[in-house]
Write a protein that holds these residues in place. Structure first.
Motif, PDB file in Angstrom:
ATOM      1  N   LYS A  60     -41.644  12.175  -1.135  1.00  0.00           N
ATOM      2  CA  LYS A  60     -40.883  10.852  -1.238  1.00  0.00           C
ATOM      3  C   LYS A  60     -39.514  11.162  -0.684  1.00  0.00           C
ATOM      4  O   LYS A  60     -38.867  12.104  -0.654  1.00  0.00           O
ATOM      5  N   ILE A  61     -39.109   9.874  -0.047  1.00  0.00           N
ATOM      6  CA  ILE A  61     -37.649   9.887   0.359  1.00  0.00           C
ATOM      7  C   ILE A  61     -36.835   8.912  -0.335  1.00  0.00           C
ATOM      8  O   ILE A  61     -37.486   7.717  -0.642  1.00  0.00           O
ATOM      9  N   ILE A  62     -35.660   9.117  -0.682  1.00  0.00           N
ATOM     10  CA  ILE A  62     -34.420   7.987  -1.366  1.00  0.00           C
ATOM     11  C   ILE A  62     -33.547   7.806  -0.327  1.00  0.00           C
ATOM     12  O   ILE A  62     -32.814   8.876   0.289  1.00  0.00           O
ATOM     13  N   SER A  63     -33.501   6.913   0.253  1.00  0.00           N
ATOM     14  CA  SER A  63     -32.575   6.139   1.151  1.00  0.00           C
ATOM     15  C   SER A  63     -31.122   5.879   0.384  1.00  0.00           C
ATOM     16  O   SER A  63     -31.322   5.293  -0.453  1.00  0.00           O
ATOM     17  N   ILE A  64     -29.986   6.632   0.813  1.00  0.00           N
ATOM     18  CA  ILE A  64     -28.792   6.192   0.095  1.00  0.00           C
ATOM     19  C   ILE A  64     -27.639   5.945   0.850  1.00  0.00           C
ATOM     20  O   ILE A  64     -26.892   6.748   1.504  1.00  0.00           O
ATOM     21  N   PRO A  65     -27.903   4.741   1.539  1.00  0.00           N
ATOM     22  CA  PRO A  65     -26.724   4.230   2.558  1.00  0.00           C
ATOM     23  C   PRO A  65     -25.476   3.779   1.677  1.00  0.00           C
ATOM     24  O   PRO A  65     -25.499   3.364   0.958  1.00  0.00           O
ATOM     25  N   ALA A  66     -24.501   3.556   2.721  1.00  0.00           N
ATOM     26  CA  ALA A  66     -23.501   2.823   2.284  1.00  0.00           C
ATOM     27  C   ALA A  66     -23.269   1.646   2.834  1.00  0.00           C
ATOM     28  O   ALA A  66     -24.029   1.475   4.071  1.00  0.00           O
ATOM     29  N   MET A  67     -22.757   0.625   2.463  1.00  0.00           N
ATOM     30  CA  MET A  67     -22.777  -0.645   2.900  1.00  0.00           C
ATOM     31  C   MET A  67     -21.757  -0.819   4.107  1.00  0.00           C
ATOM     32  O   MET A  67     -20.406  -0.318   3.875  1.00  0.00           O
ATOM     33  N   LYS A  68     -22.166  -1.116   5.348  1.00  0.00           N
ATOM     34  CA  LYS A  68     -21.213  -1.022   6.503  1.00  0.00           C
ATOM     35  C   LYS A  68     -21.675  -2.371   7.258  1.00  0.00           C
ATOM     36  O   LYS A  68     -23.087  -2.763   7.329  1.00  0.00           O
ATOM     37  N   THR A  69     -20.966  -2.641   8.011  1.00  0.00           N
ATOM     38  CA  THR A  69     -21.492  -3.872   9.255  1.00  0.00           C
ATOM     39  C   THR A  69     -21.560  -3.001  10.348  1.00  0.00           C
ATOM     40  O   THR A  69     -21.064  -1.914  10.622  1.00  0.00           O
ATOM     41  N   THR A  70     -22.319  -3.397  11.361  1.00  0.00           N
ATOM     42  CA  THR A  70     -22.538  -3.234  12.545  1.00  0.00           C
ATOM     43  C   THR A  70     -22.731  -4.218  13.582  1.00  0.00           C
ATOM     44  O   THR A  70     -23.040  -5.616  13.348  1.00  0.00           O
ATOM     45  N   ILE A  71     -22.718  -4.115  14.872  1.00  0.00           N
ATOM     46  CA  ILE A  71     -23.074  -5.215  15.927  1.00  0.00           C
ATOM     47  C   ILE A  71     -24.236  -5.876  15.659  1.00  0.00           C
ATOM     48  O   ILE A  71     -24.395  -7.038  16.075  1.00  0.00           O
ATOM     49  N   PHE A  72     -25.286  -5.211  14.991  1.00  0.00           N
ATOM     50  CA  PHE A  72     -26.508  -5.922  14.731  1.00  0.00           C
ATOM     51  C   PHE A  72     -26.649  -6.540  13.243  1.00  0.00           C
ATOM     52  O   PHE A  72     -27.823  -6.526  12.716  1.00  0.00           O
ATOM     53  N   GLY A  73     -25.562  -6.609  12.573  1.00  0.00           N
ATOM     54  CA  GLY A  73     -25.436  -7.127  11.179  1.00  0.00           C
ATOM     55  C   GLY A  73     -25.060  -6.057  10.218  1.00  0.00           C
ATOM     56  O   GLY A  73     -23.938  -5.424  10.548  1.00  0.00           O
ATOM     57  N   ALA A  74     -25.793  -5.934   9.176  1.00  0.00           N
ATOM     58  CA  ALA A  74     -25.544  -5.030   8.214  1.00  0.00           C
ATOM     59  C   ALA A  74     -26.359  -3.894   8.443  1.00  0.00           C
ATOM     60  O   ALA A  74     -27.500  -3.759   8.710  1.00  0.00           O
ATOM     61  N   THR A  75     -25.831  -2.514   8.199  1.00  0.00           N
ATOM     62  CA  THR A  75     -26.697  -1.404   8.142  1.00  0.00           C
ATOM     63  C   THR A  75     -26.809  -0.838   6.993  1.00  0.00           C
ATOM     64  O   THR A  75     -25.828  -0.452   6.116  1.00  0.00           O
ATOM     65  N   LEU A  76     -27.933  -0.865   6.418  1.00  0.00           N
ATOM     66  CA  LEU A  76     -28.400  -0.253   5.021  1.00  0.00           C
ATOM     67  C   LEU A  76     -29.730   0.679   4.939  1.00  0.00           C
ATOM     68  O   LEU A  76     -29.390   1.497   5.689  1.00  0.00           O
ATOM     69  N   GLY A  77     -30.375   0.309   3.996  1.00  0.00           N
ATOM     70  CA  GLY A  77     -31.296   1.395   3.670  1.00  0.00           C
ATOM     71  C   GLY A  77     -32.418   1.673   4.942  1.00  0.00           C
ATOM     72  O   GLY A  77     -32.670   2.862   5.258  1.00  0.00           O
ATOM     73  N   ILE A  78     -32.912   0.781   5.585  1.00  0.00           N
ATOM     74  CA  ILE A  78     -33.895   0.894   6.531  1.00  0.00           C
ATOM     75  C   ILE A  78     -33.179   1.388   7.880  1.00  0.00           C
ATOM     76  O   ILE A  78     -33.253   2.397   8.350  1.00  0.00           O
ATOM     77  N   LYS A  79     -32.344   0.890   8.122  1.00  0.00           N
ATOM     78  CA  LYS A  79     -31.133   1.396   9.249  1.00  0.00           C
ATOM     79  C   LYS A  79     -30.663   2.727   9.175  1.00  0.00           C
ATOM     80  O   LYS A  79     -30.259   3.530  10.156  1.00  0.00           O
ATOM     81  N   ASN A  80     -30.531   3.317   7.936  1.00  0.00           N
ATOM     82  CA  ASN A  80     -30.106   4.364   7.431  1.00  0.00           C
ATOM     83  C   ASN A  80     -30.651   5.625   8.118  1.00  0.00           C
ATOM     84  O   ASN A  80     -30.521   6.741   8.513  1.00  0.00           O
ATOM     85  N   TYR A  81     -32.157   5.210   8.466  1.00  0.00           N
ATOM     86  CA  TYR A  81     -32.860   6.210   9.097  1.00  0.00           C
ATOM     87  C   TYR A  81     -32.458   6.602  10.617  1.00  0.00           C
ATOM     88  O   TYR A  81     -32.982   7.614  10.986  1.00  0.00           O
ATOM     89  N   VAL A  82     -31.892   6.063  11.137  1.00  0.00           N
ATOM     90  CA  VAL A  82     -31.223   6.346  12.426  1.00  0.00           C
ATOM     91  C   VAL A  82     -30.624   7.927  12.301  1.00  0.00           C
ATOM     92  O   VAL A  82     -30.659   8.403  13.229  1.00  0.00           O
ATOM     93  N   GLY A  83     -30.165   8.198  11.369  1.00  0.00           N
ATOM     94  CA  GLY A  83     -29.439   9.356  10.847  1.00  0.00           C
ATOM     95  C   GLY A  83     -30.615  10.678  10.866  1.00  0.00           C
ATOM     96  O   GLY A  83     -30.183  11.669  11.064  1.00  0.00           O
ATOM     97  N   VAL A  84     -31.705  10.094  10.923  1.00  0.00           N
ATOM     98  CA  VAL A  84     -32.864  11.420  11.058  1.00  0.00           C
ATOM     99  C   VAL A  84     -33.260  11.773  12.284  1.00  0.00           C
ATOM    100  O   VAL A  84     -34.012  12.790  12.466  1.00  0.00           O
TER     101      VAL A  84
END
Length: 178
Positions: A21-45
């Motif tokens: 199981k993976i638990i994604s724990i992102p911080a709320m942030k804006t980016t040039i593509f909108g909001a970066t949240l749980g799904i975009k958090n995977y870029v960190g992997v």
């Protein structure tokens, strides 16, 4: 749905691929593509050295970054998402934005719903974010906020219109806001 991968895929660490199981724990942030949240958090992997540059996180943007986010997520979708919004970043995030105190948390076993509510709380229309459409189409969750069971204060009472990120289009010399 496990989704499909573009090209030959990404170099994803075995710990991510093999996790029960993976638990994604992102911080709320804006980016040039909108909001970066749980799904975009995977870029960190992404494994930086696998791409030769030592940076590696740009590899998700080779064709369509919105598809890349969902492709990365597809390898082992989060079982739970907890979006931390006590302190958030607005403007030219995720690294160069301004910190704002928002004092919200979004938690869900539905990753698309978590990101939809989180982006709404940041002043975005979730229906405008392509990666959420793609994730919902692949069966990762619900994008329709009318079908979600929400608890806590009504979202409109804790919504904050974040300053959107901007990028300069060097070719045309103009600033674009997202």
């Amino acid at each position: 749905g496990s989704g499909t991968f573009r090209n030959e895929g990404f170099y994803v660490p075995e710990v991510v691929l093999d996790a029960d199981k993976i638990i994604s724990i992102p911080a709320m942030k804006t980016t040039i593509f909108g909001a970066t949240l749980g799904i975009k958090n995977y870029v960190g992997v992404l494994a930086p050295l696998a791409y030769g540059s030592g940076i590696g996180k740009g590899a998700h943007a080779a064709n369509n970054p919105e598809q890349g986010y969902v492709d990365l997520f597809s390898y082992n979708p989060a079982a739970y998402t907890v979006i931390e919004g006590f302190w958030s970043t607005e403007g030219n995030g995720p690294q160069r934005g301004d910190n704002v105190q928002h004092n919200v948390i979004v938690a869900s076993a539905d990753p698309v719903a978590a990101d939809a509510v989180g982006s709404y709380l940041m002043g975005f229309n979730p229906l405008d974010l392509e990666h959420l459409y793609l994730a919902a189409a692949k069966g990762f969750g619900t994008l329709d906020m009318g079908r979600m069971h929400l608890v806590g204060p009504p979202p409109h009472t804790v919504r904050r219109n974040f300053v959107k990120s901007r990028a300069v289009n060097a070719a045309e010399g103009r600033t674009m806001y997202y």
